[in-house]
Write a protein that holds these residues in place. Structure first.
Motif, PDB file in Angstrom:
ATOM      1  N   GLY A 133       3.508  23.718  78.342  1.00  9.70           N
ATOM      2  CA  GLY A 133       3.842  25.079  77.950  1.00  9.70           C
ATOM      3  C   GLY A 133       3.067  25.503  76.724  1.00  9.70           C
ATOM      4  O   GLY A 133       2.493  24.671  76.006  1.00  9.70           O
ATOM      5  N   GLY A 134       3.064  26.811  76.475  1.00 10.07           N
ATOM      6  CA  GLY A 134       2.303  27.327  75.347  1.00 10.07           C
ATOM      7  C   GLY A 134       3.065  28.295  74.469  1.00 10.07           C
ATOM      8  O   GLY A 134       2.475  28.974  73.633  1.00 10.07           O
ATOM      9  N   GLY A 135       4.397  28.355  74.643  1.00  9.38           N
ATOM     10  CA  GLY A 135       5.210  29.271  73.849  1.00  9.38           C
ATOM     11  C   GLY A 135       5.950  28.569  72.729  1.00  9.38           C
ATOM     12  O   GLY A 135       5.725  27.389  72.437  1.00  9.38           O
ATOM     13  N   ASP A 136       6.858  29.314  72.094  1.00 13.58           N
ATOM     14  CA  ASP A 136       7.607  28.774  70.964  1.00 13.58           C
ATOM     15  C   ASP A 136       8.417  27.546  71.347  1.00 13.58           C
ATOM     16  O   ASP A 136       8.511  26.591  70.568  1.00 13.58           O
ATOM     17  N   SER A 137       9.039  27.578  72.518  1.00 16.55           N
ATOM     18  CA  SER A 137       9.886  26.465  72.922  1.00 16.55           C
ATOM     19  C   SER A 137       9.080  25.172  73.030  1.00 16.55           C
ATOM     20  O   SER A 137       9.496  24.122  72.522  1.00 16.55           O
ATOM     21  N   ALA A 138       7.930  25.244  73.678  1.00 22.90           N
ATOM     22  CA  ALA A 138       7.084  24.050  73.831  1.00 22.90           C
ATOM     23  C   ALA A 138       6.611  23.546  72.473  1.00 22.90           C
ATOM     24  O   ALA A 138       6.627  22.328  72.204  1.00 22.90           O
ATOM     25  N   LEU A 139       6.204  24.445  71.598  1.00 23.02           N
ATOM     26  CA  LEU A 139       5.723  24.043  70.277  1.00 23.02           C
ATOM     27  C   LEU A 139       6.844  23.441  69.438  1.00 23.02           C
ATOM     28  O   LEU A 139       6.670  22.379  68.811  1.00 23.02           O
ATOM     29  N   ASP A 140       7.991  24.115  69.414  1.00 28.87           N
ATOM     30  CA  ASP A 140       9.103  23.629  68.584  1.00 28.87           C
ATOM     31  C   ASP A 140       9.574  22.258  69.027  1.00 28.87           C
ATOM     32  O   ASP A 140       9.846  21.377  68.191  1.00 28.87           O
ATOM     33  N   TRP A 141       9.679  22.045  70.351  1.00 30.27           N
ATOM     34  CA  TRP A 141      10.139  20.752  70.830  1.00 30.27           C
ATOM     35  C   TRP A 141       9.079  19.678  70.644  1.00 30.27           C
ATOM     36  O   TRP A 141       9.404  18.502  70.404  1.00 30.27           O
ATOM     37  N   ALA A 142       7.819  20.046  70.707  1.00 28.71           N
ATOM     38  CA  ALA A 142       6.761  19.071  70.443  1.00 28.71           C
ATOM     39  C   ALA A 142       6.854  18.575  69.005  1.00 28.71           C
ATOM     40  O   ALA A 142       6.739  17.367  68.736  1.00 28.71           O
ATOM     41  N   ILE A 143       7.080  19.489  68.089  1.00 29.77           N
ATOM     42  CA  ILE A 143       7.204  19.110  66.675  1.00 29.77           C
ATOM     43  C   ILE A 143       8.407  18.191  66.479  1.00 29.77           C
ATOM     44  O   ILE A 143       8.333  17.173  65.782  1.00 29.77           O
ATOM     45  N   TYR A 144       9.508  18.538  67.113  1.00 28.47           N
ATOM     46  CA  TYR A 144      10.735  17.749  66.940  1.00 28.47           C
ATOM     47  C   TYR A 144      10.607  16.370  67.584  1.00 28.47           C
ATOM     48  O   TYR A 144      10.946  15.340  66.976  1.00 28.47           O
ATOM     49  N   LEU A 145      10.111  16.327  68.818  1.00 25.09           N
ATOM     50  CA  LEU A 145      10.074  15.076  69.564  1.00 25.09           C
ATOM     51  C   LEU A 145       8.974  14.131  69.095  1.00 25.09           C
ATOM     52  O   LEU A 145       8.967  12.950  69.466  1.00 25.09           O
ATOM     53  N   ALA A 146       8.059  14.632  68.279  1.00 22.65           N
ATOM     54  CA  ALA A 146       6.992  13.766  67.769  1.00 22.65           C
ATOM     55  C   ALA A 146       7.567  12.588  66.995  1.00 22.65           C
ATOM     56  O   ALA A 146       6.963  11.498  66.960  1.00 22.65           O
ATOM     57  N   ASP A 147       8.737  12.770  66.396  1.00 16.12           N
ATOM     58  CA  ASP A 147       9.381  11.687  65.648  1.00 16.12           C
ATOM     59  C   ASP A 147      10.452  10.970  66.459  1.00 16.12           C
ATOM     60  O   ASP A 147      11.142  10.098  65.928  1.00 16.12           O
ATOM     61  N   VAL A 148      10.613  11.365  67.711  1.00 14.43           N
ATOM     62  CA  VAL A 148      11.671  10.792  68.548  1.00 14.43           C
ATOM     63  C   VAL A 148      11.091   9.954  69.691  1.00 14.43           C
ATOM     64  O   VAL A 148      11.491   8.804  69.908  1.00 14.43           O
ATOM     65  N   ALA A 149      10.161  10.545  70.413  1.00 11.05           N
ATOM     66  CA  ALA A 149       9.601   9.882  71.598  1.00 11.05           C
ATOM     67  C   ALA A 149       8.655   8.739  71.221  1.00 11.05           C
ATOM     68  O   ALA A 149       8.031   8.760  70.151  1.00 11.05           O
ATOM     69  N   LYS A 150       8.550   7.758  72.105  1.00  6.00           N
ATOM     70  CA  LYS A 150       7.592   6.669  71.903  1.00  6.00           C
ATOM     71  C   LYS A 150       6.173   7.181  72.091  1.00  6.00           C
ATOM     72  O   LYS A 150       5.259   6.852  71.319  1.00  6.00           O
ATOM     73  N   GLU A 151       5.981   7.981  73.135  1.00  8.96           N
ATOM     74  CA  GLU A 151       4.697   8.636  73.386  1.00  8.96           C
ATOM     75  C   GLU A 151       4.980  10.079  73.760  1.00  8.96           C
ATOM     76  O   GLU A 151       5.824  10.337  74.626  1.00  8.96           O
ATOM     77  N   LEU A 152       4.297  11.006  73.126  1.00 11.33           N
ATOM     78  CA  LEU A 152       4.504  12.433  73.403  1.00 11.33           C
ATOM     79  C   LEU A 152       3.169  13.092  73.714  1.00 11.33           C
ATOM     80  O   LEU A 152       2.186  12.912  72.980  1.00 11.33           O
ATOM     81  N   THR A 153       3.169  13.852  74.808  1.00 14.64           N
ATOM     82  CA  THR A 153       1.972  14.600  75.204  1.00 14.64           C
ATOM     83  C   THR A 153       2.371  16.049  75.444  1.00 14.64           C
ATOM     84  O   THR A 153       3.351  16.317  76.138  1.00 14.64           O
ATOM     85  N   LEU A 154       1.634  16.982  74.861  1.00 13.08           N
ATOM     86  CA  LEU A 154       1.818  18.407  75.135  1.00 13.08           C
ATOM     87  C   LEU A 154       0.612  18.909  75.915  1.00 13.08           C
ATOM     88  O   LEU A 154      -0.523  18.793  75.450  1.00 13.08           O
ATOM     89  N   VAL A 155       0.868  19.461  77.091  1.00 11.48           N
ATOM     90  CA  VAL A 155      -0.185  19.970  77.972  1.00 11.48           C
ATOM     91  C   VAL A 155      -0.111  21.493  77.992  1.00 11.48           C
ATOM     92  O   VAL A 155       0.966  22.060  78.199  1.00 11.48           O
TER      93      VAL A 155
END
Length: 337
Positions: free
Chosen positions: A161-183
């Motif tokens: 995704g490319g909106g606020d929701s995708a960006l906000d969750w990417a920022i949050y999950l960067a410290d939660v997930a073992k591996e995080l990818t935003l496409v």
């Protein structure tokens, strides 16, 4: 399965639904609020929390998210209960005139009055056109909203995704997930610039992968998701392993199950009587953008007016042996429950 008993069940936790809690609370009626979204606020929280609103009396301008925050503070004395992230699927009228509602998670709510304040209807996720995507829904690796971020602790997660929701969750999950990818299929984001900058920084620092000009085209697994195929512009597709794929492409409003509840509908809206915004089914009211009548204006402040008249009418159903007496908050203050 959980069971709830209340005076009024309000379907929709947007600004109009929240104000209905306030008006009901002034008359000491207990409310339970249900919303398919994982947080209160409806469109204001999910789609444009940072958008300024200019037509709320007493506020020359107020951000949508701040309006919801203020309304939550306003209804706090009445201690409303909430069921979030669940959609009401079934509504049955019982022999005594009360109602039983059931959500998609089998929560049952028993009440004397139902208030539909669902805005434009229930919001459903906009799903990407990927073959077999539905095979991995329902706890098998594909989700369309994030209800509990801890669920993804130490997991491999692909967001799209490319909106606020995708960006906000990417920022949050960067410290939660073992591996995080935003496409993201583009090179620029529709979300807040500061959020896009933060995501770019996290990617540069190695806390996540940011794949631009790319699309997820296939999902793979044997009963449980284990990989997705990525197709970059101008390059060969390739697979990456993941535990979860979460496309965050926004929400689309639909009437959903309420189409089957026997309500009189007109152009995807519920017809109401403007005396009290009651529907054709006694005990069910519709307020806010979900309803229609001659001269209807889809404004938040109009929904507030509808909520006030609805609450007075609902009082007579919930308290048939009591006479309604209008009391002014300037004289009596705000009662607590």
């Amino acid at each position: 399965m959980s069971t709830v008993t209340t005076d009024i069940c309000i379907i929709g936790a947007g600004p109009v639904g929240l104000f209905a809690v306030f008006e009901a609370g002034l008359l000491k009626m207990k409310c339970h609020v249900v919303d398919a979204l994982p947080q209160v606020g409806g469109q204001l929280s999910e789609i444009y929390p940072k958008k300024p609103i200019y037509d709320i009396p007493g506020f020359p301008t107020i951000l949508a998210g701040d309006l919801i925050k203020n309304q939550m503070e306003q209804i706090a004395p009445f201690h409303p209960a909430f069921t979030l992230g669940e959609r009401v699927e079934d509504l049955d009228k019982l022999e005594d005139g009360s109602f039983r509602l059931r959500t998609n998670e089998n929560t049952e709510i028993f009440c004397k009055v139902v208030v539909i304040a669902g805005g434009l209807g229930s919001f459903e996720p906009r799903k990407p056109a990927i073959d077999n995507l539905a095979n991995f829904e329902g706890g098998k690796g594909v989700n369309y909203m994030i209800l509990d971020p801890e669920h993804y602790r130490d997991k491999r997660v692909v967001l799209a995704g490319g909106g606020d929701s995708a960006l906000d969750w990417a920022i949050y999950l960067a410290d939660v997930a073992k591996e995080l990818t935003l496409v993201h299929r583009g090179t620029t984001f529709r979300g807040a610039p500061e959020s896009a900058e933060k995501v770019a920084s996290l990617a540069e620092e190695g806390h996540m992968r940011l794949l631009l000009k790319s699309n997820v085209t296939h999902v793979h697994g044997n009963g449980q998701l284990h990989a997705v195929t990525l197709a970059p512009d101008g390059a060969e597709p390739y697979q990456i392993e993941t535990d979860y794929f979460i496309p965050l492409f926004g929400l689309v409003p639909k009437l959903g199950p309420l189409e089957n509840w026997g309500l009189e509908l007109e152009k995807s809206a519920i017809v109401v009587n403007t005396v009290d915004y009651s529907t054709n089914i006694p005990g069910i009211y519709a307020i806010g953008d979900i309803n229609t009548y001659p001269g209807k204006l889809k404004l938040i402040l109009c929904g507030y007016h509808e909520a006030a008249l609805m609450a007075q009418s609902a009082y007579s159903i919930i308290n048939p042996d009591k006479k309604f007496v209008l009391k002014y908050t300037t004289v009596n203050g705000v009662p607590t429950m």
